[in-house]
Design an enzyme around this catalytic site. Structure first.
Site, PDB file in Angstrom:
ATOM      1  N   THR A 154      37.319  30.156   0.676  1.00  0.00           N
ATOM      2  CA  THR A 154      38.278  30.506   1.731  1.00  0.00           C
ATOM      3  C   THR A 154      37.503  30.725   3.033  1.00  0.00           C
ATOM      4  O   THR A 154      36.580  31.539   3.072  1.00  0.00           O
ATOM      5  CB  THR A 154      39.023  31.801   1.342  1.00  0.00           C
ATOM      6  OG1 THR A 154      39.640  31.580   0.073  1.00  0.00           O
ATOM      7  CG2 THR A 154      40.061  32.176   2.382  1.00  0.00           C
ATOM      8  N   LEU A 176      44.303  29.984  -7.052  1.00  0.00           N
ATOM      9  CA  LEU A 176      44.402  30.656  -8.361  1.00  0.00           C
ATOM     10  C   LEU A 176      44.337  32.161  -8.187  1.00  0.00           C
ATOM     11  O   LEU A 176      43.726  32.664  -7.243  1.00  0.00           O
ATOM     12  CB  LEU A 176      43.294  30.182  -9.311  1.00  0.00           C
ATOM     13  CG  LEU A 176      41.835  30.532  -9.013  1.00  0.00           C
ATOM     14  CD1 LEU A 176      41.462  31.952  -9.411  1.00  0.00           C
ATOM     15  CD2 LEU A 176      40.925  29.572  -9.744  1.00  0.00           C
ATOM     16  N   GLU A 216      43.185  35.659 -10.295  1.00  0.00           N
ATOM     17  CA  GLU A 216      42.390  36.033 -11.458  1.00  0.00           C
ATOM     18  C   GLU A 216      43.299  36.569 -12.563  1.00  0.00           C
ATOM     19  O   GLU A 216      44.340  37.163 -12.284  1.00  0.00           O
ATOM     20  CB  GLU A 216      41.325  37.051 -11.059  1.00  0.00           C
ATOM     21  CG  GLU A 216      40.245  36.396 -10.220  1.00  0.00           C
ATOM     22  CD  GLU A 216      39.138  37.354  -9.806  1.00  0.00           C
ATOM     23  OE1 GLU A 216      38.892  38.340 -10.514  1.00  0.00           O
ATOM     24  OE2 GLU A 216      38.543  37.102  -8.742  1.00  0.00           O
ATOM     25  N   CYS A 273      39.919  39.153  -2.524  1.00  0.00           N
ATOM     26  CA  CYS A 273      40.481  38.241  -1.522  1.00  0.00           C
ATOM     27  C   CYS A 273      41.352  38.902  -0.457  1.00  0.00           C
ATOM     28  O   CYS A 273      41.132  38.681   0.738  1.00  0.00           O
ATOM     29  CB  CYS A 273      41.280  37.144  -2.208  1.00  0.00           C
ATOM     30  SG  CYS A 273      40.237  36.066  -3.199  1.00  0.00           S
ATOM     31  N   ARG A 326      36.109  44.063  -8.029  1.00  0.00           N
ATOM     32  CA  ARG A 326      35.926  44.075  -6.568  1.00  0.00           C
ATOM     33  C   ARG A 326      37.163  44.650  -5.870  1.00  0.00           C
ATOM     34  O   ARG A 326      38.274  44.227  -6.133  1.00  0.00           O
ATOM     35  CB  ARG A 326      35.624  42.650  -6.064  1.00  0.00           C
ATOM     36  CG  ARG A 326      34.230  42.172  -6.471  1.00  0.00           C
ATOM     37  CD  ARG A 326      33.940  40.750  -6.022  1.00  0.00           C
ATOM     38  NE  ARG A 326      34.662  39.746  -6.788  1.00  0.00           N
ATOM     39  CZ  ARG A 326      34.518  38.435  -6.617  1.00  0.00           C
ATOM     40  NH1 ARG A 326      33.676  37.979  -5.714  1.00  0.00           N
ATOM     41  NH2 ARG A 326      35.212  37.590  -7.346  1.00  0.00           N
TER      42      ARG A 326
HETATM   43  P1  NAD Z   1      31.789  34.708  -6.680  1.00  0.00           P
HETATM   44  O1  NAD Z   1      30.998  35.762  -6.007  1.00  0.00           O
HETATM   45  O2  NAD Z   1      32.404  34.995  -8.011  1.00  0.00           O
HETATM   46  O3  NAD Z   1      30.903  33.391  -6.856  1.00  0.00           O
HETATM   47  C1  NAD Z   1      30.179  32.801  -5.828  1.00  0.00           C
HETATM   48  C2  NAD Z   1      28.889  32.198  -6.412  1.00  0.00           C
HETATM   49  O4  NAD Z   1      28.220  31.450  -5.396  1.00  0.00           O
HETATM   50  C3  NAD Z   1      27.889  33.231  -6.912  1.00  0.00           C
HETATM   51  O5  NAD Z   1      27.601  32.978  -8.270  1.00  0.00           O
HETATM   52  C4  NAD Z   1      26.654  33.040  -6.021  1.00  0.00           C
HETATM   53  O6  NAD Z   1      25.428  33.233  -6.713  1.00  0.00           O
HETATM   54  C5  NAD Z   1      26.807  31.599  -5.582  1.00  0.00           C
HETATM   55  N1  NAD Z   1      26.142  31.274  -4.313  1.00  0.00           N
HETATM   56  C6  NAD Z   1      26.241  31.931  -3.125  1.00  0.00           C
HETATM   57  N2  NAD Z   1      25.539  31.288  -2.185  1.00  0.00           N
HETATM   58  C7  NAD Z   1      24.962  30.214  -2.786  1.00  0.00           C
HETATM   59  C8  NAD Z   1      24.129  29.164  -2.323  1.00  0.00           C
HETATM   60  N3  NAD Z   1      23.767  29.070  -1.038  1.00  0.00           N
HETATM   61  N4  NAD Z   1      23.727  28.222  -3.208  1.00  0.00           N
HETATM   62  C9  NAD Z   1      24.118  28.306  -4.509  1.00  0.00           C
HETATM   63  N5  NAD Z   1      24.904  29.259  -5.000  1.00  0.00           N
HETATM   64  C10 NAD Z   1      25.332  30.210  -4.146  1.00  0.00           C
HETATM   65  O7  NAD Z   1      32.933  34.270  -5.638  1.00  0.00           O
HETATM   66  P2  NAD Z   1      34.408  33.746  -5.976  1.00  0.00           P
HETATM   67  O8  NAD Z   1      35.289  34.885  -6.315  1.00  0.00           O
HETATM   68  O9  NAD Z   1      34.285  32.592  -6.910  1.00  0.00           O
HETATM   69  O10 NAD Z   1      34.881  33.229  -4.536  1.00  0.00           O
HETATM   70  C11 NAD Z   1      34.353  32.056  -3.973  1.00  0.00           C
HETATM   71  C12 NAD Z   1      35.214  31.658  -2.778  1.00  0.00           C
HETATM   72  O11 NAD Z   1      36.545  31.345  -3.232  1.00  0.00           O
HETATM   73  C13 NAD Z   1      35.414  32.760  -1.720  1.00  0.00           C
HETATM   74  O12 NAD Z   1      35.459  32.167  -0.459  1.00  0.00           O
HETATM   75  C14 NAD Z   1      36.762  33.365  -2.075  1.00  0.00           C
HETATM   76  O13 NAD Z   1      37.400  33.928  -0.956  1.00  0.00           O
HETATM   77  C15 NAD Z   1      37.521  32.147  -2.558  1.00  0.00           C
HETATM   78  N6  NAD Z   1      38.612  32.435  -3.510  1.00  0.00           N
HETATM   79  C16 NAD Z   1      38.429  33.352  -4.514  1.00  0.00           C
HETATM   80  C17 NAD Z   1      39.451  33.574  -5.438  1.00  0.00           C
HETATM   81  C18 NAD Z   1      39.296  34.573  -6.548  1.00  0.00           C
HETATM   82  O14 NAD Z   1      40.294  34.862  -7.206  1.00  0.00           O
HETATM   83  N7  NAD Z   1      38.116  35.115  -6.803  1.00  0.00           N
HETATM   84  C19 NAD Z   1      40.633  32.848  -5.343  1.00  0.00           C
HETATM   85  C20 NAD Z   1      40.781  31.909  -4.323  1.00  0.00           C
HETATM   86  C21 NAD Z   1      39.758  31.703  -3.418  1.00  0.00           C
HETATM   87  C1  UDX Z   2      45.098  36.645  -4.914  1.00  0.00           C
HETATM   88  C2  UDX Z   2      46.206  35.612  -4.683  1.00  0.00           C
HETATM   89  O1  UDX Z   2      47.357  35.949  -5.473  1.00  0.00           O
HETATM   90  C3  UDX Z   2      45.708  34.217  -5.052  1.00  0.00           C
HETATM   91  O2  UDX Z   2      46.696  33.229  -4.751  1.00  0.00           O
HETATM   92  C4  UDX Z   2      44.444  33.925  -4.250  1.00  0.00           C
HETATM   93  O3  UDX Z   2      43.941  32.652  -4.578  1.00  0.00           O
HETATM   94  C5  UDX Z   2      43.386  34.987  -4.505  1.00  0.00           C
HETATM   95  O4  UDX Z   2      43.946  36.285  -4.192  1.00  0.00           O
HETATM   96  P1  UDX Z   2      44.136  37.903  -7.038  1.00  0.00           P
HETATM   97  O5  UDX Z   2      43.573  38.838  -6.036  1.00  0.00           O
HETATM   98  O6  UDX Z   2      43.230  37.310  -8.058  1.00  0.00           O
HETATM   99  O7  UDX Z   2      44.849  36.668  -6.301  1.00  0.00           O
HETATM  100  O8  UDX Z   2      45.327  38.640  -7.839  1.00  0.00           O
HETATM  101  P2  UDX Z   2      46.838  39.037  -7.462  1.00  0.00           P
HETATM  102  O9  UDX Z   2      47.680  38.755  -8.634  1.00  0.00           O
HETATM  103  O10 UDX Z   2      47.269  38.470  -6.191  1.00  0.00           O
HETATM  104  O11 UDX Z   2      46.739  40.638  -7.331  1.00  0.00           O
HETATM  105  C6  UDX Z   2      46.028  41.257  -6.270  1.00  0.00           C
HETATM  106  C7  UDX Z   2      46.255  42.745  -6.315  1.00  0.00           C
HETATM  107  O12 UDX Z   2      47.591  43.069  -5.945  1.00  0.00           O
HETATM  108  C8  UDX Z   2      46.029  43.401  -7.683  1.00  0.00           C
HETATM  109  O13 UDX Z   2      45.340  44.611  -7.512  1.00  0.00           O
HETATM  110  C9  UDX Z   2      47.436  43.645  -8.190  1.00  0.00           C
HETATM  111  O14 UDX Z   2      47.515  44.714  -9.101  1.00  0.00           O
HETATM  112  C10 UDX Z   2      48.156  43.968  -6.882  1.00  0.00           C
HETATM  113  N1  UDX Z   2      49.619  43.753  -6.925  1.00  0.00           N
HETATM  114  C11 UDX Z   2      50.109  42.505  -7.182  1.00  0.00           C
HETATM  115  C12 UDX Z   2      50.479  44.807  -6.656  1.00  0.00           C
HETATM  116  O15 UDX Z   2      50.033  45.933  -6.388  1.00  0.00           O
HETATM  117  N2  UDX Z   2      51.824  44.572  -6.671  1.00  0.00           N
HETATM  118  C13 UDX Z   2      52.357  43.347  -6.930  1.00  0.00           C
HETATM  119  O16 UDX Z   2      53.592  43.213  -6.916  1.00  0.00           O
HETATM  120  C14 UDX Z   2      51.470  42.270  -7.190  1.00  0.00           C
END
Ligand code: NAD
Ligand code: UDX
Length: 447
Positions: free
Chosen positions: A132, A163, A165, A276, A346
C-alpha cells in the site's frame, strides 16, 4: 510479454498468502517469494503447520504448490534477474523520524526494492506495486529504476491488496475486485493485460477492474479509510449509547438494515487494530495536508483520534468499576491478536488497554491462542510507554486459558471462537471489548 516467472519481494502477511494463491491457481507460472530476512524464508520452507504466519487454509495451499511452482528463497538477485514480473510486497510503516514523522509512509523498503530491481535486471520487467503506497509513488519508483538502469524497459503497475487477515485465503480465492492500475501507453496496457491474464485464471473478468495508476494507488488508501471510518462512527455512537440507555447492538442492526448502508463493519469494539487502518489513514492525512487540503486532513485524522479514545474509554470502564484503583485486582487479558484467526498483534487494542490497566495497579495475566509468548513480551517491552522489568510479578503471559482461572476480572479483546465458549464463574466480572455476546453477565462497549 509472456509471464513464466514471477518474483515477489517480501514474504510477509501479504506476499506469502497472495503468491501462494497465484502459484496454486497458475501452475504454468513459477512463483518465487524472496525476503531480506533469511530466517523467515527458512520458516516458509519448513513444516506447513509452523509457517511464519497463521492464516486458516494457508497450509493446504502451501502444501499443494510448494516445490511444484511455488518457491521461497533468500536469493534476491538471482530471482529478480530471472523474473519477467516482480511484485513488491514489502512493509510500508508510518515514518518514525524526519519530515512527516508520525504520518507519512516510510518508503525506504520500497526504494530498496527499486534499487535491487534496477541493479539485478538484465531484461525488461513489469514491476507491480502490491504494497500500500501513497498516490504517485509509481513516479518515484520509475525515477529510481531509470536512474540506476538505462538498458531495460520497466513498466510499473499498481495492484493493491485488499485481503483481510484471518480470512486472507478466502479473500484471495473470491476477491470482491482485483484492481490494476497502469499507464495509458501501449506498453502500459500490454503490462496491464499480462497481469489481468494471471488473475483471470480464477477471478471472473467482470471483477478485474483496470484504472490509471494514481486511481489504483489512492483507491487502496481510500478503501481502508472508509472501512475504518465506519468503525469509528459506530464506536463514537457506543459512547452515546452508554450515556443514554440506547443499545449499540440494536443501533448497529437498525442502521445496517438500510440497504444503502449495509450491516458490515458496524460492530462496536474497544478500537480497531491491525497494521493497515491507522497507518493508511495517517498517510491519507499527510497527503491531504501536502496538497493543502487542511479540512479534509482534519476530517480523516478524527477517525484515528476516535479510535485512540475508544481504547482509553474502554480501559476507563474497567478502572471506574473498581473506583479508580486496580491494586490487588487480577485481570485476565483474553486475546492479544488484533482480530481472531491471525497471530498478528500489530496495533492491537490489547497493547494499549493492558498498559492502562497495569498502570492503574492491576496484575495482568495475558492469554492468546495464536500469538507467541515471545511476541507478547516484545510488544510490552517495545510498545508500552511504561517501562517494565522482564521479571515483573504483575505481568504473566500464559499458554493455556485454564491458567487465567484464578483471575477476578476478564477483559476480552480478541473475538476468538474459544472465548465465546469459555466457562467463567458466575461471580467473576467480564468486560467485553469485542461485543462477542458471551452469554454471561458482562460489561460491554456501548452498554
Ligand atoms: P510484513 O511486515 O508482514 O512483511 C513484509 C516483508 O518484507 C518482511 O518479511 C520484510 O523482511 C520484507 N522486506 C522489507 N524490505 C525488504 C527488502 N528491501 N528486500 C526484501 N525483503 C524486504 O508486511 P505485510 O503485512 O505483508 O504488508 C506488506 C504491504 O502490504 C504493506 O504496504 C501493507 O500496508 C500492505 N497490506 C497489508 C495487508 C495486511 O493485512 N497485512 C493487507 C493489504 C495490504
Ligand atoms: C483491513 C482491511 O479490511 C483489508 O481490506 C485491508 O487489505 C487490510 O486492512 P485487517 O486489518 O486485516 O484488514 O482486518 P479487518 O477485518 O479490517 O479488521 C481490522 C480491525 O477492525 C480489527 O481490529 C477488527 O476487530 C476491527 N473491527 C472490524 C471492528 O472493531 N468492528 C468491525 O465492525 C469490524
Amino acid at each position: 510479454m509472456i509471464i513464466k516467472n514471477i518474483c515477489c519481494i517480501g514474504a510477509g502477511y501479504v506476499g506469502g498468502p497472495t503468491m501462494s494463491v497465484i502459484a496454486l491457481k497458475c501452475p504454468h507460472i513459477n512463483v518465487t517469494v524472496v525476503d531480506a530476512n533469511p530466517d523467515k524464508i527458512k520458516e516458509w520452507n519448513g513444516p506447513v503447520n509452523n509457517l511464519p504466519i497463521y492464516e486458516p487454509g494457508l497450509s493446504d495451499v502451501v502444501k499443494e504448490a510448494r516445490g511444484r511452482n511455488l518457491f521461497f528463497s533468500d536469493d534476491i538477485a538471482g530471482n529478480i534477474e530471472k523474473a519477467e514480473m516482480i511484485f513488491m510486497a514489502v512493509n510500508t510503516p508510518t515514518k518514525t523520524e524526519g519530515e512527516g514523522a508520525g504520518m507519512k509512509a516510510d518508503l525506504r523498503n520500497i526504494e530498496a526494492c527499486a534499487k535491487d530491481i534496477a541493479k539485478y535486471s538484465k531484461k525488461d520487467k513489469i514491476v507491480v506495486e502490491k504494497s500500500t503506497l501513497p498516490v504517485r509513488t509509481a513516479e518515484k519508483i520509475k525515477e529510481i529504476l531509470y536512474e540506476k538502469s538505462t538498458d531495460n524497459h520497466f513498466e510499473i503497475l499498481s495492484n493493491p491488496e485488499f485481503l483481510a487477515e484471518g480470512t486472507a485465503i478466502q479473500d484471495l480465492f473470491k476477491s470482491d475486485r482485483v484492481l490494476i492500475g497502469g499507464d495509458d501507453s501501449e506498453s502500459g496496457q500490454n503490462a496491464v493485460k499480462a497481469l489481468v491474464d494471471i488473475y483471470a485464471n480464477w477471478i471472473p473478468k467482470e471483477k478485474i477492474l483496470t484504472t490509471n495508476v494514481w486511481s489504483s494507488e489512492l483507491a487502496k488508501l481510500a478503501s481502508n479509510a472508509m472501512l475504518a471510518q465506519r468503525i469509528s462512527s459506530i464506536n463514537s455512537l457506543s459512547g452515546l449509547c452508554e450515556k443514554t440507555g440506547a443499545n449499540i447492538d440494536e443501533l448497529s442492526k437498525a442502521i445496517g438494515m438500510d440497504h444503502r448502508i449495509g450491516p458490515k463493519f458496524l460492530k462496536a469494539s474497544a478500537g480497531f487494530g491491525g497494521s493497515c487502518f491507522q497507518k493508511d489513514i495517517l498517510n491519507l492525512v499527510y497527503l491531504c495536508k501536502f496538497y493543502g487540503l487542511e479540512q479534509e486532513a482534519e476530517y480523516w485524522h478524527q477517525v484515528v483520534r476516535i479510535n485512540d479514545n475508544q481504547k482509553k474509554r474502554f480501559a476507563k470502564k474497567v478502572i471506574d468499576y473498581f473506583n479508580g484503583d486496580l491494586s490487588g485486582i487480577r485481570v485476565a487479558i483474553l486475546g492479544w491478536a488484533f482480530k481472531a484467526n491471525t497471530n498478528d498483534s500489530r496495533e492491537s487494542a490489547s497493547i494499549k488497554v493492558s498498559e492502562i490497566l497495569y498502570k492503574s495497579g492491576a496484575s495482568i495475566t495475558i492469554y492468546d491462542p495464536m500469538v507467541q509468548k515471545r511476541s507478547i513480551s516484545n510488544d510490552i517491552k517495545n510498545l508500552w510507554d511504561t517501562k517494565v522489568k522482564l521479571n515483573d510479578k504483575r505481568i504473566n503471559i500464559v499458554e493455556k486459558i485454564s491458567e487465567t482461572k484464578k483471575c477476578d476480572t476478564f477483559v476480552i479483546l480478541t473475538e476468538w471462537e474459544e472465548f465465546k465458549l469459555i466457562d467463567i464463574e458466575e461471580s467473576k466480572i467480564i468486560f467485553d471489548g469485542r461485543n462477542i455476546n458471551h452469554n454471561k453477565n458482562k460489561i460491554s462497549i456501548g452498554k
